[in-house]
Design a protein around this motif. Structure first.
Motif, PDB file in Angstrom:
ATOM      1  N   ASP A 485     -22.798  10.686  64.134  1.00  0.00           N
ATOM      2  CA  ASP A 485     -23.105   9.721  65.190  1.00  0.00           C
ATOM      3  C   ASP A 485     -23.719   8.450  64.593  1.00  0.00           C
ATOM      4  O   ASP A 485     -24.896   8.148  64.797  1.00  0.00           O
ATOM      5  N   PRO A 486     -22.930   7.683  63.834  1.00  0.00           N
ATOM      6  CA  PRO A 486     -23.476   6.493  63.177  1.00  0.00           C
ATOM      7  C   PRO A 486     -24.006   5.442  64.148  1.00  0.00           C
ATOM      8  O   PRO A 486     -24.958   4.734  63.821  1.00  0.00           O
ATOM      9  N   GLU A 487     -23.423   5.355  65.321  1.00  0.00           N
ATOM     10  CA  GLU A 487     -23.895   4.364  66.281  1.00  0.00           C
ATOM     11  C   GLU A 487     -25.290   4.715  66.784  1.00  0.00           C
ATOM     12  O   GLU A 487     -26.150   3.832  66.946  1.00  0.00           O
ATOM     13  N   ARG A 488     -25.545   5.999  67.003  1.00  0.00           N
ATOM     14  CA  ARG A 488     -26.887   6.426  67.413  1.00  0.00           C
ATOM     15  C   ARG A 488     -27.893   6.145  66.298  1.00  0.00           C
ATOM     16  O   ARG A 488     -29.034   5.754  66.561  1.00  0.00           O
ATOM     17  N   TYR A 489     -27.473   6.351  65.060  1.00  0.00           N
ATOM     18  CA  TYR A 489     -28.328   6.039  63.907  1.00  0.00           C
ATOM     19  C   TYR A 489     -28.728   4.565  63.921  1.00  0.00           C
ATOM     20  O   TYR A 489     -29.916   4.215  63.808  1.00  0.00           O
ATOM     21  N   ARG A 490     -27.738   3.703  64.071  1.00  0.00           N
ATOM     22  CA  ARG A 490     -28.023   2.272  64.023  1.00  0.00           C
ATOM     23  C   ARG A 490     -28.935   1.845  65.166  1.00  0.00           C
ATOM     24  O   ARG A 490     -29.924   1.131  64.955  1.00  0.00           O
ATOM     25  N   LYS A 491     -28.648   2.302  66.376  1.00  0.00           N
ATOM     26  CA  LYS A 491     -29.451   1.903  67.538  1.00  0.00           C
ATOM     27  C   LYS A 491     -30.852   2.484  67.500  1.00  0.00           C
ATOM     28  O   LYS A 491     -31.813   1.855  67.943  1.00  0.00           O
ATOM     29  N   SER A 492     -30.993   3.714  66.972  1.00  0.00           N
ATOM     30  CA  SER A 492     -32.294   4.377  66.961  1.00  0.00           C
ATOM     31  C   SER A 492     -33.240   3.781  65.930  1.00  0.00           C
ATOM     32  O   SER A 492     -34.438   3.639  66.184  1.00  0.00           O
ATOM     33  N   TYR A 493     -32.704   3.434  64.761  1.00  0.00           N
ATOM     34  CA  TYR A 493     -33.583   3.094  63.636  1.00  0.00           C
ATOM     35  C   TYR A 493     -33.473   1.657  63.158  1.00  0.00           C
ATOM     36  O   TYR A 493     -34.390   1.158  62.500  1.00  0.00           O
ATOM     37  N   PHE A 494     -32.392   0.968  63.467  1.00  0.00           N
ATOM     38  CA  PHE A 494     -32.214  -0.411  63.017  1.00  0.00           C
ATOM     39  C   PHE A 494     -31.730  -1.282  64.179  1.00  0.00           C
ATOM     40  O   PHE A 494     -30.683  -1.926  64.091  1.00  0.00           O
ATOM     41  N   PRO A 495     -32.490  -1.325  65.270  1.00  0.00           N
ATOM     42  CA  PRO A 495     -32.027  -2.050  66.461  1.00  0.00           C
ATOM     43  C   PRO A 495     -31.970  -3.559  66.216  1.00  0.00           C
ATOM     44  O   PRO A 495     -32.651  -4.107  65.342  1.00  0.00           O
ATOM     45  N   ASP A 496     -31.158  -4.222  67.012  1.00  0.00           N
ATOM     46  CA  ASP A 496     -30.963  -5.666  66.867  1.00  0.00           C
ATOM     47  C   ASP A 496     -32.263  -6.442  67.055  1.00  0.00           C
ATOM     48  O   ASP A 496     -32.451  -7.515  66.464  1.00  0.00           O
TER      49      ASP A 496
END
Length: 655
Positions: A485-496
């Motif tokens: 779930d790479p999208e969950r990774y990005r949103k959870s830990y490196f949000p915009d």
């Protein structure tokens, strides 16, 4: 955003002893500053040099850090190595007969395992796993009690390049099923059961139930270790006894030389809602910081006896039992059982008998042991101790002082370590030969860790103002992805909101005038009381500072006027009060908090219990407390609770 108000004021400072500074692996503030300056001047050169010095490589790497696909960072990606080789083989030429593990079972029985013994056990199991078709890249679920075999299972997977996912032995069949499905596990390694406080608790039936739910067709093999001797049903063609699998296997096993970014393990973290997150860690970067923090934070020396009391089901048990101590060539204690069996002196007796020098445990365990007998440590010879550690949550200053004075005799530095499953290793922590200690503060980041406090838009906060803790640069042991779930990774830990490159830790924190970090609790545990944003940890610390209180947990509940009101769940050092006595003590504690912090933080409700709802690892399940505070029906899974009956006690506020 309003800042998170820091309401705790701590003025005590404990400088490192000159003799500690003189012998430490990192000795003195000048040496710490030199390391930090080296990282600032050449970030990749700093980490690359450490990776070459501390790890054994099959193929040397050329590129230290690849940031081209941020936040999916890659470290040392073109190098190859094997984690098990780094933990075992590298020591065979220099210290094959050194004790690797001193295992103390629930009943007190002791088993000693040398590095040569451990190597042999790991190789035989690795060969056994290969014999049933498990290959590099496969996922293997491990569901084991605390034991030598749990370490062997993890190391054997690492040896053949299989990615392991350890599930804590207190988790339910449903939790197992979710993790098997998500990881696509091809095998499960489990035990018939585990011993805990003199009682045998079954494990294998939960595996059978999980596999019977359906959707687990990927699992072809279940390996069963006989621990308790309880009745076990073996499924023909699928299940095999551990002792049969390893019988007559070769005592050497060529390791799988994998890329530095090869997934070493997946460790699932449960959220309040949604499916568990499979935190994916790499091989080289993870191992580098595991061994490095053993040397820096714990100041590990050849003669040390190291004891981390965690379970291998959690990241602390991965990094500071299975991998870090072995990569550092240390001798460590592995413990099966609970700290209060056969009596509340168990931990102190073990420190005395095994001459433990470094002791690493959780604030929850410390507070429970204070309640069980605050003067008990004085009945044991704890003079072997030279260093104490704390992990899992912020340690409140009063528990810190008890730990320092009663357990450490006032002479042992306390490394109060801040890190997470996702960070893989220590991030912010005192160094025993460097850092003047402030009770309740995790002090300063390790060299090479760029930590900061920012507001909700990612802008730095001025010192003394509470905000959101972030890490501004990638580091080797960081999470690589959420499995599948790479999208969950990005949103959870490196949000915009944080420029897409800052790692969001999820904790509120404050950095004081001296550059010391103070963790104020999870961002979602910040209370908004009449427009004031208060960290729960500081209110809990104020309550525990009262001599009547052993432990406290604070949550918020909606309030028509104030937005949120403060609800405190309190465990006293004495018996749980009822009636007028409960009202009197509750009022005493409310007034105490008002005096210690201010009227704004005074709990609207106090509820007394004999204990708090905790998992078997000692973690307080705060989401259950939030449901209780709101008088909601508890619908969450409580199968992992050590003490589910406690929920009834905590439903009733003091009138």
């Amino acid at each position: 955003m309003s800042t998170i108000e820091s309401v705790m004021h701590e003025t005590r400072v404990f400088p490192p002893a000159p003799e500690m500074v003189a012998q430490a692996n990192v000795g003195g503030m000048d040496e710490y500053n030199r390391l930090c300056a080296a990282a600032a001047a050449d970030y990749t050169g700093f980490w690359g040099g450490l990776a070459r010095d501390h790890l054994v490589w099959k193929t040397p790497f050329n590129e230290v850090l690849d940031e081209s696909n941020a936040p999916f960072f890659r470290w040392f990606h073109d190098g190859t190595l094997n984690v098990s080789y780094n933990c075992l083989d590298r020591h065979l030429a220099t210290q094959p007969d050194k004790l690797a593990i001193i295992f103390e079972a629930d009943d007190g029985a002791i088993t000693n395992v040398t590095y040569r013994d451990l190597y042999t056990r790991v190789c035989q199991l690795a060969n056994g796993l290969r014999s049933v078709g498990i290959v590099e890249g496969d996922r293997v679920l491990i569901y084991m009690p605390m034991s030598i075999e749990a370490v062997v299972a993890m190391q054997a997977c690492a040896r053949i390049g299989a990615t392991h996912s350890v599930v804590f032995g207190g988790f339910s069949a449903k939790s197992l099923h979710e993790r098997i499905i998500d990881a696509g596990a091809v095998a499960v390694i489990c035990a018939d059961g585990q011993m805990r406080g003199g009682k045998a608790i079954s494990l294998k039936p939960a595996v059978d139930e999980a596999l019977a739910i359906g959707g687990c067709d990927s699992v072809k093999t279940v390996v069963v270790y006989r621990r308790t001797g309880g009745d076990v049903k073996l499924h023909a063609g699928r299940d095999v006894w551990w002792h049969d699998l390893v019988r007559d296997r070769a005592t050497e096993c060529e390791p799988a030389w994998v890329g530095a970014e090869h997934p070493l393990f997946i460790l699932y973290t449960s959220g309040s809602t949604g499916k568990p997150k499979g935190v994916q860690h790499s091989s080289a970067g993870y191992l580098l910081q595991a061994v490095l923090t053993m040397k820096w934070t714990f100041d590990i020396k050849p003669a040390d006896i190291f004891w981390c009391t965690a379970d291998v089901g959690w990241v602390t048990g991965h990094t500071y039992i299975t991998y870090g101590p072995l990569a550092a060539g240390a001798t460590q204690i592995v413990f099966e059982g609970v700290p209060t069996y056969p009596d509340a002196g168990r931990f102190w007796r073990m420190i005395q008998d095994h001459k433990v020098t470094i002791f690493y445990t959780a604030p929850t365990a410390i507070r429970s042991l204070i309640k069980a007998g605050g003067d008990l440590p004085k009945q044991y010879d704890l003079t072997s101790l030279r260093l104490l550690g704390s992990v899992g949550e912020p340690i409140n200053p009063e528990a810190w002082m008890w730990y320092h004075n009663t357990v450490g005799g006032g002479r042992c530095p306390i490394v109060d370590t801040w890190w997470q499953t996702e960070t893989g290793s220590h991030m912010i922590t005192p160094l025993p030969g460097v850092t003047p200690l402030k009770p309740g503060s995790c002090t300063m980041p390790l060299p090479g860790i760029i930590a900061a406090i920012v507001d909700e838009t990612g802008h730095d906060m001025e010192r003394g103002k509470g905000g959101i803790l972030v890490i501004k640069r990638p580091w080797p042991s960081m999470i690589r992805n959420i499995w599948g779930d790479p999208e969950r990774y990005r949103k959870s830990y490196f949000p915009d909101d944080f420029q897409g490159r800052y790692y969001l830790a999820g904790d509120g924190a404050n950095c004081d005038a001296d550059g010391y970090f103070w963790i104020m609790g999870r961002i979602d545990d910040v209370l908004n009381v009449s427009g004031h944003r208060l960290g729960t940890m500081e209110i809990e610390s104020a309550l525990v500072a009262n001599p009547l209180v052993a432990e406290a947990a604070v949550v918020g509940k909606p309030h028509d006027i104030k937005g949120e009101s403060v609800v405190a769940f309190v465990v006293l050092k004495g018996a749980r009060p009822e009636g007028d006595a409960a009202i009197e003590i509750a009022n005493t504690l409310r007034n105490w908090v008002a005096k210690e912090i201010g009227p704004i933080a005074k709990p609207d409700e106090i509820r007394f219990g004999d204990n708090l709802p905790k998992t078997r690892s000692g973690k307080i399940m705060r989401r259950l407390l939030r449901s209780l505070a709101k008088n909601e029906e508890v619908t969450q899974d409580v199968s992992t609770l050590e003490n589910p009956a406690i929920l009834e006690q905590l439903k009733q506020p003091v009138k």
